[in-house]
Design a protein around this motif. Structure first.
Motif, PDB file in Angstrom:
ATOM      1  N   LEU A 154       2.452  -7.317 -11.803  1.00 29.09           N
ATOM      2  CA  LEU A 154       3.531  -7.786 -11.293  1.00 29.09           C
ATOM      3  C   LEU A 154       3.480  -9.058 -10.196  1.00 29.09           C
ATOM      4  CD1 LEU A 154       6.527  -6.993  -9.964  1.00 29.09           C
ATOM      5  CD2 LEU A 154       5.452  -5.862  -7.943  1.00 29.09           C
ATOM      6  N   LEU A 155       2.582  -9.278  -9.484  1.00 26.94           N
ATOM      7  CA  LEU A 155       2.331 -10.227  -8.571  1.00 26.94           C
ATOM      8  C   LEU A 155       1.765 -11.474  -9.222  1.00 26.94           C
ATOM      9  CD1 LEU A 155       1.247  -8.113  -5.670  1.00 26.94           C
ATOM     10  CD2 LEU A 155       3.287  -9.651  -5.708  1.00 26.94           C
ATOM     11  N   THR A 156       1.446 -11.418 -10.387  1.00 25.06           N
ATOM     12  CA  THR A 156       1.014 -12.621 -11.335  1.00 25.06           C
ATOM     13  C   THR A 156       2.062 -12.968 -12.081  1.00 25.06           C
ATOM     14  OG1 THR A 156      -1.200 -11.657 -11.336  1.00 25.06           O
ATOM     15  CG2 THR A 156      -0.647 -13.422 -13.031  1.00 25.06           C
ATOM     16  N   ARG A 157       2.939 -12.035 -12.578  1.00 18.12           N
ATOM     17  CA  ARG A 157       4.102 -12.631 -13.276  1.00 18.12           C
ATOM     18  C   ARG A 157       5.494 -13.291 -12.236  1.00 18.12           C
ATOM     19  NH1 ARG A 157       6.567  -8.798 -15.541  1.00 18.12           N
ATOM     20  NH2 ARG A 157       5.651  -7.167 -14.727  1.00 18.12           N
ATOM     21  N   HIS A 158       5.424 -12.532 -11.147  1.00 24.11           N
ATOM     22  CA  HIS A 158       6.564 -12.689 -10.386  1.00 24.11           C
ATOM     23  C   HIS A 158       5.800 -13.246  -9.079  1.00 24.11           C
ATOM     24  CE1 HIS A 158       9.253 -11.106 -13.270  1.00 24.11           C
ATOM     25  NE2 HIS A 158       8.548 -10.031 -13.187  1.00 24.11           N
ATOM     26  N   PRO A 159       5.018 -14.369  -8.908  1.00 27.03           N
ATOM     27  CA  PRO A 159       4.355 -14.843  -7.766  1.00 27.03           C
ATOM     28  C   PRO A 159       5.134 -14.773  -6.283  1.00 27.03           C
ATOM     29  CG  PRO A 159       4.759 -16.719  -9.157  1.00 27.03           C
ATOM     30  CD  PRO A 159       5.150 -15.306 -10.099  1.00 27.03           C
ATOM     31  N   VAL A 160       4.349 -14.685  -5.296  1.00 31.69           N
ATOM     32  CA  VAL A 160       4.976 -14.371  -4.236  1.00 31.69           C
ATOM     33  C   VAL A 160       4.394 -15.629  -3.321  1.00 31.69           C
ATOM     34  CG1 VAL A 160       5.717 -12.136  -4.059  1.00 31.69           C
ATOM     35  CG2 VAL A 160       2.974 -12.712  -3.406  1.00 31.69           C
ATOM     36  N   PRO A 161       5.060 -16.109  -2.229  1.00 28.44           N
ATOM     37  CA  PRO A 161       4.279 -17.350  -1.525  1.00 28.44           C
ATOM     38  C   PRO A 161       2.929 -16.958  -1.043  1.00 28.44           C
ATOM     39  CG  PRO A 161       6.672 -17.130  -0.790  1.00 28.44           C
ATOM     40  CD  PRO A 161       6.016 -15.892  -1.698  1.00 28.44           C
ATOM     41  N   VAL A 162       2.528 -15.611  -0.566  1.00 27.42           N
ATOM     42  CA  VAL A 162       1.186 -15.472   0.008  1.00 27.42           C
ATOM     43  C   VAL A 162       1.115 -14.086  -0.220  1.00 27.42           C
ATOM     44  CG1 VAL A 162      -0.029 -15.396   2.024  1.00 27.42           C
ATOM     45  CG2 VAL A 162       1.674 -16.874   2.098  1.00 27.42           C
ATOM     46  N   LEU A 163      -0.179 -13.943  -0.867  1.00 22.61           N
ATOM     47  CA  LEU A 163      -0.814 -12.516  -1.118  1.00 22.61           C
ATOM     48  C   LEU A 163      -1.932 -12.265  -0.417  1.00 22.61           C
ATOM     49  CD1 LEU A 163      -0.556 -10.118  -2.781  1.00 22.61           C
ATOM     50  CD2 LEU A 163      -1.657 -11.081  -4.612  1.00 22.61           C
ATOM     51  N   SER A 164      -2.185 -11.112   0.477  1.00 25.62           N
ATOM     52  CA  SER A 164      -3.450 -10.829   0.944  1.00 25.62           C
ATOM     53  C   SER A 164      -3.821  -9.557   0.475  1.00 25.62           C
ATOM     54  CB  SER A 164      -3.242 -10.617   2.400  1.00 25.62           C
ATOM     55  OG  SER A 164      -2.422  -9.582   2.872  1.00 25.62           O
ATOM     56  N   PHE A 165      -5.215  -9.440   0.443  1.00 21.39           N
ATOM     57  CA  PHE A 165      -5.915  -8.151  -0.213  1.00 21.39           C
ATOM     58  C   PHE A 165      -6.801  -7.392   1.117  1.00 21.39           C
ATOM     59  CE2 PHE A 165      -5.373 -10.737  -3.860  1.00 21.39           C
ATOM     60  CZ  PHE A 165      -4.769  -9.997  -4.801  1.00 21.39           C
ATOM     61  N   THR A 166      -6.821  -5.949   1.056  1.00 18.48           N
ATOM     62  CA  THR A 166      -7.479  -5.376   2.103  1.00 18.48           C
ATOM     63  C   THR A 166      -8.370  -4.285   1.472  1.00 18.48           C
ATOM     64  OG1 THR A 166      -5.780  -5.878   3.689  1.00 18.48           O
ATOM     65  CG2 THR A 166      -7.259  -4.071   4.164  1.00 18.48           C
TER      66      THR A 166
ATOM     67  N   GLY B  38       0.759  -1.192  -0.116  1.00 21.38           N
ATOM     68  CA  GLY B  38       0.019  -0.108  -0.055  1.00 21.38           C
ATOM     69  C   GLY B  38       0.761   1.233   0.032  1.00 21.38           C
ATOM     70  N   TYR B  39       0.537   2.032  -0.828  1.00 20.05           N
ATOM     71  CA  TYR B  39       1.307   3.444  -1.042  1.00 20.05           C
ATOM     72  C   TYR B  39       2.479   3.464  -1.499  1.00 20.05           C
ATOM     73  CZ  TYR B  39      -2.095   4.331   2.849  1.00 20.05           C
ATOM     74  OH  TYR B  39      -3.252   4.580   3.682  1.00 20.05           O
ATOM     75  N   GLN B  40       2.916   2.262  -2.172  1.00 21.63           N
ATOM     76  CA  GLN B  40       4.185   1.983  -2.640  1.00 21.63           C
ATOM     77  C   GLN B  40       3.958   1.849  -4.075  1.00 21.63           C
ATOM     78  OE1 GLN B  40       6.922   2.518  -0.941  1.00 21.63           O
ATOM     79  NE2 GLN B  40       7.211   0.684   0.587  1.00 21.63           N
ATOM     80  N   PRO B  41       4.869   2.592  -5.102  1.00 21.06           N
ATOM     81  CA  PRO B  41       4.995   2.370  -6.418  1.00 21.06           C
ATOM     82  C   PRO B  41       5.393   0.997  -6.949  1.00 21.06           C
ATOM     83  CG  PRO B  41       6.195   4.442  -5.733  1.00 21.06           C
ATOM     84  CD  PRO B  41       5.942   3.694  -4.460  1.00 21.06           C
ATOM     85  N   PRO B  42       4.859   0.438  -7.885  1.00 24.34           N
ATOM     86  CA  PRO B  42       5.242  -0.963  -8.109  1.00 24.34           C
ATOM     87  C   PRO B  42       6.713  -1.451  -8.267  1.00 24.34           C
ATOM     88  CG  PRO B  42       3.386  -0.244  -9.632  1.00 24.34           C
ATOM     89  CD  PRO B  42       3.676   0.944  -8.944  1.00 24.34           C
ATOM     90  N   ALA B  43       7.495  -0.479  -8.667  1.00 21.17           N
ATOM     91  CA  ALA B  43       8.773  -0.824  -8.747  1.00 21.17           C
ATOM     92  C   ALA B  43       9.596  -0.936  -7.391  1.00 21.17           C
ATOM     93  CB  ALA B  43       9.677   0.355  -9.564  1.00 21.17           C
ATOM     94  N   VAL B  44       9.035  -0.033  -6.522  1.00 22.40           N
ATOM     95  CA  VAL B  44       9.473  -0.138  -4.951  1.00 22.40           C
ATOM     96  C   VAL B  44       8.958  -1.525  -4.518  1.00 22.40           C
ATOM     97  CG1 VAL B  44       9.203   0.806  -2.629  1.00 22.40           C
ATOM     98  CG2 VAL B  44       9.609   2.239  -4.740  1.00 22.40           C
ATOM     99  N   VAL B  45       7.910  -2.023  -4.685  1.00 25.20           N
ATOM    100  CA  VAL B  45       7.281  -3.117  -4.265  1.00 25.20           C
ATOM    101  C   VAL B  45       8.089  -4.397  -4.894  1.00 25.20           C
ATOM    102  CG1 VAL B  45       5.468  -4.767  -4.124  1.00 25.20           C
ATOM    103  CG2 VAL B  45       4.732  -2.205  -4.127  1.00 25.20           C
ATOM    104  N   ALA B  46       8.208  -4.217  -6.186  1.00 24.55           N
ATOM    105  CA  ALA B  46       9.267  -5.334  -6.788  1.00 24.55           C
ATOM    106  C   ALA B  46      10.677  -5.374  -6.110  1.00 24.55           C
ATOM    107  CB  ALA B  46       9.413  -4.993  -8.263  1.00 24.55           C
ATOM    108  N   ALA B  47      11.152  -4.278  -5.737  1.00 26.50           N
ATOM    109  CA  ALA B  47      12.548  -4.203  -5.123  1.00 26.50           C
ATOM    110  C   ALA B  47      12.628  -4.835  -3.767  1.00 26.50           C
ATOM    111  CB  ALA B  47      13.183  -3.002  -5.276  1.00 26.50           C
TER     112      ALA B  47
END
Length: 343
Positions: A119-131, A45-54
């Motif tokens: 991003l999260l579909t192409r580079h999946p993480v173990p767990v993802l939550s939505f709020t 939340g509040y983070q640009p996608p590039a920051v999230v990816a890093a």
């Protein structure tokens, strides 16, 4: 319970660290939680996608399980006249830092929703939550097909049933005692408050999915209570804010330890969305004046909150905190988690 935790998250410690947007949930903090045997979540939340990816790359390099939390679009539009009225009302607070809040225009955005999903579909993480809101079924299916466990934050039985219908793997059940934003889908009408164990039981019965419980949990007794109610784990946030690994500002950490603080308040004064915070001068002055309006009010007050944090000013800062905030202590993450899981 341990089998369910291992299957869902690849961990055994029944305590998870809540994603805390805006600074606390740094990659180092998340890695420390995972190293201690729990599951930590990066806050997208509040983070640009590039920051999230890093940040994902940094935590992924540890080789341990982790999660990412994303704000799903759930806009609460505010009228221009109402926005400008509030901007003028709080303008004196900004003037102290050379900010002209009265000149701000309302900003409505979706926090890079499509780009983050991509991003999260192409580079999946173990767990993802939505709020805040629900992703659609197609997005959930794509994420699960990529190998991600998908969780949804819910605050009521109807929300839990709706989440089950889009195919998520589990539910994060947030009680009314939680710090920071309520994850409700209906910020204009908060669900009735209920004891967290009772809410866990009701959600499990209605949705039939694994449940992680969150909200006001600050000690081993609180963890035991939600596990006894049927949760597979307990999620904590406020109790970890003062740890050495937390990225929370020092002014926030100090406020949590200040015996003069007069409890918490659910307020929309900082972001236009209901959130629980320590009472301070800003909430005392403006809680009654603040409109519903997310994310516009969030963008309005963000420069003020950043300036206050930099100046060490706790009276103009969003001091997010759950009702168990007095249990937060300055200690290593591993020590706090071990104590919570000791029951």
């Amino acid at each position: 319970m341990r089998n369910a935790l291992a299957e869902l998250f690849g961990v055994e410690l029944p305590v998870l660290a809540a994603p805390m947007a805006g600074g606390p949930s740094t990659p180092g903090f998340v890695a420390a939680v995972s190293a201690a045997g729990g599951l930590g979540f990066l806050a997208a939340g509040y983070q640009p996608p590039a920051v999230v990816a890093a940040e994902i790359d940094r935590v992924r390099a540890t080789g341990r399980p982790f999660g990412v939390n994303v704000f799903a679009p759930s806009p609460v539009p505010v009228g221009t006249a109402e926005f400008r009225r509030y901007a003028r009302t709080i303008a004196p607070e900004g003037a102290a830092y050379g900010l002209d809040l009265s000149a701000a225009e309302p900003v409505e955005d979706d926090d890079h929703w499509a780009a983050k999903l991509d991003l999260l579909t192409r580079h999946p993480v173990p767990v993802l939550s939505f709020t805040f809101g629900l992703p659609d079924r197609a997005s959930v299916t794509a994420l699960r097909s990529a190998g991600t466990r998908v969780l949804q934050t819910v605050t009521s039985v109807p929300e839990a049933v709706a989440a089950a219908e889009v195919g998520v793997d589990g539910l994060l059940v947030q009680g009314a005692e939680a710090g920071a934003h309520y994850g409700t889908f209906t910020p204009r009408a908060l669900p009735p408050a209920a004891p967290l164990p009772d809410l866990v039981r009701a959600v499990r019965a209605a949705a039939g999915l694994p449940v992680v419980a969150a909200g006001g949990i600050a000690d081993a007794a609180g963890v035991r209570a939600v596990l006894a109610a049927g949760a597979v784990g307990a999620m904590v946030g406020t109790v970890l804010l003062r740890t050495g690994e937390s990225g929370a500002s020092q002014v926030h950490k100090d406020a949590l330890a200040d015996p003069a603080r007069a409890g918490t308040i659910v307020t929309r004064a900082f972001t236009g969305r209901p959130a629980r915070a320590l009472r301070n001068a800003f909430t005392d002055r403006y809680d009654g004046a603040a409109p519903l309006g997310y994310p516009a009010v969030h963008h309005l007050t963000r420069p003020l909150r950043r300036a206050a944090a930099a100046a060490g000013d706790p009276e103009r800062l969003h001091l997010w905190a759950g009702t168990g905030y007095r249990a937060a202590r300055a200690a290593p993450v591993a020590e706090v988690l071990a104590a919570l899981a000791s029951g």
